[in-house]
Scaffold this motif. Structure first.
Motif, PDB file in Angstrom:
ATOM      1  N   VAL A 293       0.855  -1.188   0.000  1.00  0.00           N
ATOM      2  CA  VAL A 293       0.000   0.000   0.000  1.00  0.00           C
ATOM      3  C   VAL A 293       0.892   1.239   0.000  1.00  0.00           C
ATOM      4  O   VAL A 293       1.791   1.351   0.846  1.00  0.00           O
ATOM      5  CB  VAL A 293      -0.933   0.020   1.229  1.00  0.00           C
ATOM      6  N   TYR A 294       0.638   2.139  -0.936  1.00  0.00           N
ATOM      7  CA  TYR A 294       1.403   3.382  -0.941  1.00  0.00           C
ATOM      8  C   TYR A 294       0.733   4.394  -0.023  1.00  0.00           C
ATOM      9  O   TYR A 294      -0.407   4.801  -0.257  1.00  0.00           O
ATOM     10  CB  TYR A 294       1.511   3.955  -2.354  1.00  0.00           C
ATOM     11  N   ASN A 295       1.423   4.764   1.047  1.00  0.00           N
ATOM     12  CA  ASN A 295       0.933   5.767   1.986  1.00  0.00           C
ATOM     13  C   ASN A 295       1.249   7.137   1.392  1.00  0.00           C
ATOM     14  O   ASN A 295       2.383   7.604   1.458  1.00  0.00           O
ATOM     15  CB  ASN A 295       1.603   5.587   3.351  1.00  0.00           C
ATOM     16  N   SER A 296       0.231   7.764   0.816  1.00  0.00           N
ATOM     17  CA  SER A 296       0.438   9.020   0.089  1.00  0.00           C
ATOM     18  C   SER A 296       0.808  10.176   1.015  1.00  0.00           C
ATOM     19  O   SER A 296       1.517  11.096   0.607  1.00  0.00           O
ATOM     20  CB  SER A 296      -0.814   9.380  -0.721  1.00  0.00           C
ATOM     21  N   LYS A 297       0.363  10.122   2.265  1.00  0.00           N
ATOM     22  CA  LYS A 297       0.670  11.208   3.201  1.00  0.00           C
ATOM     23  C   LYS A 297       2.117  11.158   3.672  1.00  0.00           C
ATOM     24  O   LYS A 297       2.756  12.183   3.879  1.00  0.00           O
ATOM     25  CB  LYS A 297      -0.287  11.162   4.400  1.00  0.00           C
ATOM     26  N   GLU A 298       2.626   9.943   3.836  1.00  0.00           N
ATOM     27  CA  GLU A 298       3.999   9.782   4.304  1.00  0.00           C
ATOM     28  C   GLU A 298       4.976   9.464   3.169  1.00  0.00           C
ATOM     29  O   GLU A 298       6.169   9.317   3.392  1.00  0.00           O
ATOM     30  CB  GLU A 298       4.061   8.696   5.377  1.00  0.00           C
ATOM     31  N   ASP A 299       4.449   9.351   1.954  1.00  0.00           N
ATOM     32  CA  ASP A 299       5.252   9.084   0.757  1.00  0.00           C
ATOM     33  C   ASP A 299       6.131   7.849   0.925  1.00  0.00           C
ATOM     34  O   ASP A 299       7.343   7.877   0.727  1.00  0.00           O
ATOM     35  CB  ASP A 299       6.124  10.305   0.414  1.00  0.00           C
ATOM     36  N   LYS A 300       5.485   6.733   1.301  1.00  0.00           N
ATOM     37  CA  LYS A 300       6.232   5.481   1.416  1.00  0.00           C
ATOM     38  C   LYS A 300       5.308   4.291   1.165  1.00  0.00           C
ATOM     39  O   LYS A 300       4.098   4.368   1.371  1.00  0.00           O
ATOM     40  CB  LYS A 300       6.885   5.356   2.785  1.00  0.00           C
ATOM     41  N   VAL A 301       5.907   3.208   0.690  1.00  0.00           N
ATOM     42  CA  VAL A 301       5.163   1.980   0.434  1.00  0.00           C
ATOM     43  C   VAL A 301       5.249   1.085   1.669  1.00  0.00           C
ATOM     44  O   VAL A 301       6.340   0.847   2.191  1.00  0.00           O
ATOM     45  CB  VAL A 301       5.723   1.236  -0.796  1.00  0.00           C
ATOM     46  N   GLU A 302       4.084   0.616   2.131  1.00  0.00           N
ATOM     47  CA  GLU A 302       4.023  -0.234   3.320  1.00  0.00           C
ATOM     48  C   GLU A 302       3.418  -1.588   2.957  1.00  0.00           C
ATOM     49  O   GLU A 302       2.538  -1.676   2.100  1.00  0.00           O
ATOM     50  CB  GLU A 302       3.168   0.420   4.408  1.00  0.00           C
ATOM     51  N   THR A 303       3.901  -2.629   3.609  1.00  0.00           N
ATOM     52  CA  THR A 303       3.322  -3.962   3.444  1.00  0.00           C
ATOM     53  C   THR A 303       2.301  -4.185   4.553  1.00  0.00           C
ATOM     54  O   THR A 303       2.616  -4.030   5.731  1.00  0.00           O
ATOM     55  CB  THR A 303       4.407  -5.049   3.504  1.00  0.00           C
ATOM     56  N   MET A 304       1.077  -4.519   4.153  1.00  0.00           N
ATOM     57  CA  MET A 304      -0.004  -4.706   5.130  1.00  0.00           C
ATOM     58  C   MET A 304      -0.725  -6.019   4.880  1.00  0.00           C
ATOM     59  O   MET A 304      -0.851  -6.473   3.742  1.00  0.00           O
ATOM     60  CB  MET A 304      -1.042  -3.572   5.017  1.00  0.00           C
ATOM     61  N   ASN A 305      -1.209  -6.613   5.944  1.00  0.00           N
ATOM     62  CA  ASN A 305      -2.116  -7.747   5.811  1.00  0.00           C
ATOM     63  C   ASN A 305      -3.418  -7.240   5.208  1.00  0.00           C
ATOM     64  O   ASN A 305      -3.954  -6.220   5.646  1.00  0.00           O
ATOM     65  CB  ASN A 305      -2.370  -8.386   7.173  1.00  0.00           C
ATOM     66  N   LEU A 306      -3.914  -7.923   4.196  1.00  0.00           N
ATOM     67  CA  LEU A 306      -5.092  -7.444   3.474  1.00  0.00           C
ATOM     68  C   LEU A 306      -6.296  -7.237   4.391  1.00  0.00           C
ATOM     69  O   LEU A 306      -6.960  -6.202   4.331  1.00  0.00           O
ATOM     70  CB  LEU A 306      -5.457  -8.422   2.360  1.00  0.00           C
ATOM     71  N   GLU A 307      -6.575  -8.211   5.256  1.00  0.00           N
ATOM     72  CA  GLU A 307      -7.763  -8.108   6.106  1.00  0.00           C
ATOM     73  C   GLU A 307      -7.622  -6.968   7.117  1.00  0.00           C
ATOM     74  O   GLU A 307      -8.584  -6.253   7.401  1.00  0.00           O
ATOM     75  CB  GLU A 307      -8.015  -9.436   6.826  1.00  0.00           C
ATOM     76  N   GLU A 308      -6.414  -6.778   7.640  1.00  0.00           N
ATOM     77  CA  GLU A 308      -6.192  -5.676   8.579  1.00  0.00           C
ATOM     78  C   GLU A 308      -6.292  -4.329   7.864  1.00  0.00           C
ATOM     79  O   GLU A 308      -6.799  -3.355   8.428  1.00  0.00           O
ATOM     80  CB  GLU A 308      -4.825  -5.843   9.245  1.00  0.00           C
ATOM     81  N   TYR A 309      -5.824  -4.287   6.630  1.00  0.00           N
ATOM     82  CA  TYR A 309      -5.977  -3.084   5.802  1.00  0.00           C
ATOM     83  C   TYR A 309      -7.461  -2.755   5.626  1.00  0.00           C
ATOM     84  O   TYR A 309      -7.876  -1.596   5.718  1.00  0.00           O
ATOM     85  CB  TYR A 309      -5.301  -3.322   4.454  1.00  0.00           C
ATOM     86  N   LEU A 310      -8.271  -3.803   5.433  1.00  0.00           N
ATOM     87  CA  LEU A 310      -9.707  -3.600   5.205  1.00  0.00           C
ATOM     88  C   LEU A 310     -10.423  -3.080   6.448  1.00  0.00           C
ATOM     89  O   LEU A 310     -11.426  -2.369   6.328  1.00  0.00           O
ATOM     90  CB  LEU A 310     -10.363  -4.899   4.727  1.00  0.00           C
ATOM     91  N   TYR A 311      -9.941  -3.431   7.652  1.00  0.00           N
ATOM     92  CA  TYR A 311     -10.547  -2.872   8.860  1.00  0.00           C
ATOM     93  C   TYR A 311     -10.575  -1.341   8.750  1.00  0.00           C
ATOM     94  O   TYR A 311     -11.591  -0.698   9.002  1.00  0.00           O
ATOM     95  CB  TYR A 311      -9.730  -3.248  10.111  1.00  0.00           C
ATOM     96  N   ASN A 312      -9.429  -0.783   8.394  1.00  0.00           N
ATOM     97  CA  ASN A 312      -9.297   0.673   8.343  1.00  0.00           C
ATOM     98  C   ASN A 312     -10.059   1.285   7.178  1.00  0.00           C
ATOM     99  O   ASN A 312     -10.610   2.379   7.304  1.00  0.00           O
ATOM    100  CB  ASN A 312      -7.817   1.047   8.259  1.00  0.00           C
ATOM    101  N   VAL A 313     -10.097   0.574   6.061  1.00  0.00           N
ATOM    102  CA  VAL A 313     -10.831   1.083   4.901  1.00  0.00           C
ATOM    103  C   VAL A 313     -12.321   1.160   5.195  1.00  0.00           C
ATOM    104  O   VAL A 313     -12.967   2.184   4.950  1.00  0.00           O
ATOM    105  CB  VAL A 313     -10.581   0.200   3.653  1.00  0.00           C
TER     106      VAL A 313
END
Length: 325
Positions: free
Chosen positions: A49-69
Motif C-alpha cells: 500500500v502506498y501511503n500518500s501522506k507519508e510518501d512510502k510503500v508499506e506492506t499490510m495484511n489485506l484483512e487488517e488493511y480492510l478494517y481501516n478502509v
C-alpha cells in the motif's frame, strides 16, 4: 517345494507394484504439502500500500488493511449487513487492482493501492480514527467494523469469473447511474437500478444558493459566457437513465452535467437550477458519482431486512460472491 506361481507373483509385487504404490503415495503427499503451503500463503495474504501522506510503500495484511478502509469509508453506526457489503466491495477493489496492474499505476509507486481517497479507497490509521471519533468509538464500534470484515473473510465479487470493479458512492438520490454515463467504460454489472431506501442520508437533497454575479463568474473562469438573462441562458437538454443531467446549455456552450458539478462544486450531477431576483438556487439529489452501490441505500436495505449478498447483487447486476481464501 513352494509353488512357482506364488514365487513369481511375489517377485512381481516387489519389483513392479510396490514402487508404483510408493510413488503414488509420495506424489499425493507432495500435492497435499503444496496445497497446505499455498493455503498458508493465502491465509496471510499481504499487499503493498502506498501511503500518500507519508510518501512510502508499506506492506499490510489485506484483512487488517480492510478494517481501516471500512471504518473510513462507511459510518460504523450502519447496519452490520451494510458493513459486510462494504467489506466485500472494498476487498473486491483490492483484488481488481491486483488483477489489473494496480502496481503499474504511477501514483501507486509499485504498490497495488494507495491511501489517497481521491484515487483509491479512503484509509485512516488507528490514530487518525481515534482522533476523528474518540476512544469511546474505538471501544464500542471498532470491534463491529472488524467483525464485518472477519465475517466476510476472503469474499469478493466476480462477474463471469473475473473480479469486478466495485464502484460505490454515498447517496444516489433514488436511482444509480449506468457506468458509461459517468465514466468511459460500459460495464454489464454497473447498471442503473432503483435505490429507494436512502431517506436517512443527510445529503439526499441539498440546496446551494449562489449570487448571480458569483454564478456568472464561476462559468466565466471556465471560458463560458452567460448573459444577464441567466434564466434564458440555462437549459437542461437531456438526462441520464439515473436522473443526472447529461447535457446542459450554459450561455454560449453545451456541456456535460458533470462539468457543471465540478464548476459549481455540487454534491452530484442530478440537479435543478432555479433563478430568482438576486440568487441562483441549485437543488441537488444524492452525493457522489452515483455508479454502483449506494452506501446509504445499502444501509436502508439492511434496515429493511436484506442480507449483505442481496444488497450487493441488487447494486451489482449479475455478479456472484466468490471466496478467494
Amino acid at each position: 517345494m513352494k509353488n512357482p506361481f506364488f514365487i513369481l507373483l511375489y517377485i512381481f509385487f516387489i519389483i513392479i507394484i510396490l514402487p508404483v504404490l510408493l510413488t503414488i503415495g509420495i506424489y499425493k503427499d507432495n500435492i497435499f504439502k503444496e496445497e497446505v503451503v499455498q493455503n498458508k500463503k493465502i491465509e496471510s495474504l499481504n499487499i503493498k500500500v502506498y501511503n500518500s501522506k507519508e510518501d512510502k510503500v508499506e506492506t499490510m495484511n489485506l484483512e487488517e488493511y480492510l478494517y481501516n478502509v471500512v471504518a473510513s469509508e462507511m459510518p460504523a453506526t450502519f447496519n452490520e449487513e451494510a458493513l459486510k457489503a462494504q467489506a466485500i466491495a472494498a476487498r473486491s477493489y483490492v483484488f481488481y487492482k491486483m488483477e489489473n496492474g494496480g502496481d503499474k499505476i504511477p501514483q501507486h509507486k509499485g504498490a497495488v493501492v494507495c491511501t489517497d481517497h481521491n484515487h483509491c479507497q479512503e484509509y485512516l490509521t488507528i490514530d487518525q480514527l481515534k482522533k476523528a471519533h474518540g476512544q469511546d468509538w474505538m471501544e464500542k464500534l471498532w470491534p463491529k467494523i472488524k467483525k464485518a470484515v472477519d465475517d466476510t473473510r476472503g469474499k469478493v465479487l466476480v462477474y463471469e469469473g473475473k473480479t469486478i470493479q466495485p464502484l460505490y458512492h454515498s447517496t444516489s438520490g433514488g436511482k444509480t447511474e449506468n457506468s458509461e454515463e459517468v465514466f468511459s467504460a460500459k460495464l454489464p454489472y454497473l447498471r442503473s437500478v432503483d435505490s429507494p431506501y436512502e431517506q436517512g442520508s443527510p445529503k439526499l437533497v441539498s440546496n446551494v444558493k449562489i449570487s448571480k454575479n458569483d454564478f456568472v463568474n464561476k462559468f466565466k473562469s471556465n471560458d463560458i459566457v452567460i448573459s444577464d438573462n441567466i434564466k434564458k441562458d440555462i437549459k437542461i437538454l437531456s438526462r441520464t437513465e439515473g436522473g443526472s443531467v447529461k447535457e446542459i446549455k450554459v450561455g454560449n456552450k453545451v456541456i456535460r452535467g458533470r462539468d457543471v458539478r465540478k464548476i459549481l462544486n455540487l454534491n452530484s450531477s442530478d440537479f435543478e437550477i432555479k433563478v430568482s431576483d438576486n440568487y441562483v438556487n441549485i437543488i441537488t439529489k444524492g452525493y457522489g458519482h452515483g455508479v454502483g452501490m449506494s452506501q446509504w441505500g445499502a444501509n436502508g436495505m439492511a434496515n429493511k431486512g436484506y442480507k449483505y449478498d442481496e444488497i450487493l447483487k441488487h447494486y451489482f447486476k449479475g455478479v456472484k460472491i466468490e471466496k478467494k481464501y
